[in-house]
Design an enzyme around this catalytic site. Structure first.
Site, mmCIF file in Angstrom:
data_model
loop_
_atom_site.group_PDB
_atom_site.id
_atom_site.type_symbol
_atom_site.label_atom_id
_atom_site.label_comp_id
_atom_site.label_asym_id
_atom_site.label_seq_id
_atom_site.Cartn_x
_atom_site.Cartn_y
_atom_site.Cartn_z
ATOM 1 C CG ASP A 248 11.384 -4.246 -3.310
ATOM 2 O OD1 ASP A 248 11.781 -4.004 -2.177
ATOM 3 O OD2 ASP A 248 10.540 -3.541 -3.899
ATOM 4 N N GLY B 28 0.790 -1.227 0.000
ATOM 5 C CA GLY B 28 0.000 0.000 0.000
ATOM 6 C C GLY B 28 0.820 1.272 0.000
ATOM 7 N N GLY C 165 5.382 3.746 -8.975
ATOM 8 C CA GLY C 165 6.074 2.460 -9.149
ATOM 9 C C GLY C 165 5.078 1.305 -9.086
ATOM 10 C CG HIS C 166 3.045 0.435 -5.412
ATOM 11 N ND1 HIS C 166 3.238 1.523 -4.600
ATOM 12 C CD2 HIS C 166 3.605 -0.621 -4.764
ATOM 13 C CE1 HIS C 166 3.888 1.149 -3.500
ATOM 14 N NE2 HIS C 166 4.122 -0.149 -3.580
HETATM 15 P P1 AMP Z 1 5.839 -2.681 -1.597
HETATM 16 O O1 AMP Z 1 4.474 -2.050 -1.475
HETATM 17 O O2 AMP Z 1 6.964 -1.754 -1.282
HETATM 18 O O3 AMP Z 1 5.924 -4.020 -0.904
HETATM 19 O O4 AMP Z 1 6.017 -3.002 -3.148
HETATM 20 C C1 AMP Z 1 5.064 -3.760 -3.849
HETATM 21 C C2 AMP Z 1 5.598 -4.043 -5.224
HETATM 22 O O5 AMP Z 1 5.862 -2.808 -5.897
HETATM 23 C C3 AMP Z 1 6.922 -4.826 -5.207
HETATM 24 O O6 AMP Z 1 6.915 -5.776 -6.266
HETATM 25 C C4 AMP Z 1 7.937 -3.739 -5.428
HETATM 26 O O7 AMP Z 1 9.127 -4.205 -6.029
HETATM 27 C C5 AMP Z 1 7.185 -2.816 -6.378
HETATM 28 N N1 AMP Z 1 7.756 -1.460 -6.357
HETATM 29 C C6 AMP Z 1 7.945 -0.666 -5.273
HETATM 30 N N2 AMP Z 1 8.562 0.470 -5.647
HETATM 31 C C7 AMP Z 1 8.766 0.388 -6.991
HETATM 32 C C8 AMP Z 1 9.384 1.239 -7.964
HETATM 33 N N3 AMP Z 1 9.921 2.412 -7.643
HETATM 34 N N4 AMP Z 1 9.424 0.809 -9.245
HETATM 35 C C9 AMP Z 1 8.901 -0.392 -9.597
HETATM 36 N N5 AMP Z 1 8.313 -1.234 -8.724
HETATM 37 C C10 AMP Z 1 8.246 -0.855 -7.439
#
Ligand code: AMP
Length: 259
Positions: free
Chosen positions: A135, A18, A23-24
């Site tokens: 990640d 969330g 990016g998400h």
């Molecule tokens: P998180 O909410 O941080 O657990 O991320 C959820 C998904 O979004 C994971 O697959 C992350 O690698 C991806 N994600 C987070 N930040 C970015 C970004 N800047 N660019 C691309 N994917 C992202």
């Protein structure tokens, strides 16, 4: 989802914690044309946080997240309060790939990730699931989990998305003061300088990057094989540079391909 699957719909899945950003959203946009029914989960997974980490303060914005999902054409937003009803006895653990980098600095972190992603795969039964290269180690670990357990999920990686100033987008950027955000820009500056350096020697490129980083502490700055994630000595084939650093109490990660 099982019923949708049974009627021939292709299920796409983007798991997140969330506080959604571009990016998400790029992962949702990547998944959207690859499926009939797109599921996004928002679950701040307690299993992947260690003691003293930011589980309790992790940023949340359920209304903004719902709006982002609607804008990206998401069909189902899954926001469980708890995934286990307090009864959880199985751990999914990927060896070797989790030994170094974030795995070494955050003991148990990747077991928490794979245990919960396996659970989400079981609940949602996606045909395709999209994870970000932001990640990078996590993506490698999940690909391996899928390969070893044959879960029938096509694991797709999406490129790392940056702010216009170069900072890798992260929900944790919300913790940064303006001054610390400026210092945070040193991560991508270090990685880009390392990528542009002609040096064959890994030690030389790391020294270059370390000279650029403006962090309070560097958890790691490494150049590794992009698949095994084992450290390299020379950059004479494709490689990946990864960094994790602490700036004013916030832990930032970033990575870049060295091709
Ligand atoms: P998180 O909410 O941080 O657990 O991320 C959820 C998904 O979004 C994971 O697959 C992350 O690698 C991806 N994600 C987070 N930040 C970015 C970004 N800047 N660019 C691309 N994917 C992202």
């Amino acid at each position: 989802m099982r019923q949708r699957r049974a009627t021939g719909e292709r299920i796409g899945f983007v798991p997140t914690m969330g506080f959604l950003h571009a990016g998400h959203r790029s992962l949702m946009a990547l998944a959207r044309p690859q499926c009939d029914h797109l599921v996004v989960s928002i679950y701040v997974n307690p299993l992947q946080f260690g003691p003293g980490e930011d589980l309790d303060t992790y940023p949340r914005d359920p209304e903004g997240d719902a709006a982002a999902c609607i804008a990206e054409g998401v069909d189902t937003l899954f926001m469980p309060a708890d995934l286990y009803d307090g009864d959880h006895r199985t751990t999914v653990s990927v060896s070797e790939l989790t030994d170094g980098l974030c795995g070494a600095r955050r003991p148990g972190h990747f077991d928490g990730v794979t245990t919960v992603v396996a659970r989400l795969f079981g609940l949602i039964q996606p045909h395709v699931a999209v994870f970000g290269e932001k990640d990078y180690q996590q993506l490698a670990v999940i690909r391996r989990m899928e390969r070893d357990l044959q879960l029938g999920v096509d694991v797709v990686g999406g490129p790392l998305i940056r702010d216009p100033d170069g900072l890798a987008l992260s929900s944790r950027n919300a913790y940064l003061s303006p001054e610390n955000r400026q210092r945070g820009l040193s991560l991508h500056r270090a990685l880009f300088a390392m990528a542009e350096s002609p040096a064959r020697s890994v030690a030389e490129r790391i020294a270059l990057g370390m000279g650029i980083l403006e962090a309070d502490a560097v958890d790691y700055l490494e150049i590794v094989d992009p698949e095994s994630l084992k450290p390299l000595e020379h950059v004479d084939r494709s490689a990946r540079a990864l960094v994790a650093a602490r700036i004013g109490g916030t832990r930032l990660i970033d990575n870049i391909a060295l091709d």
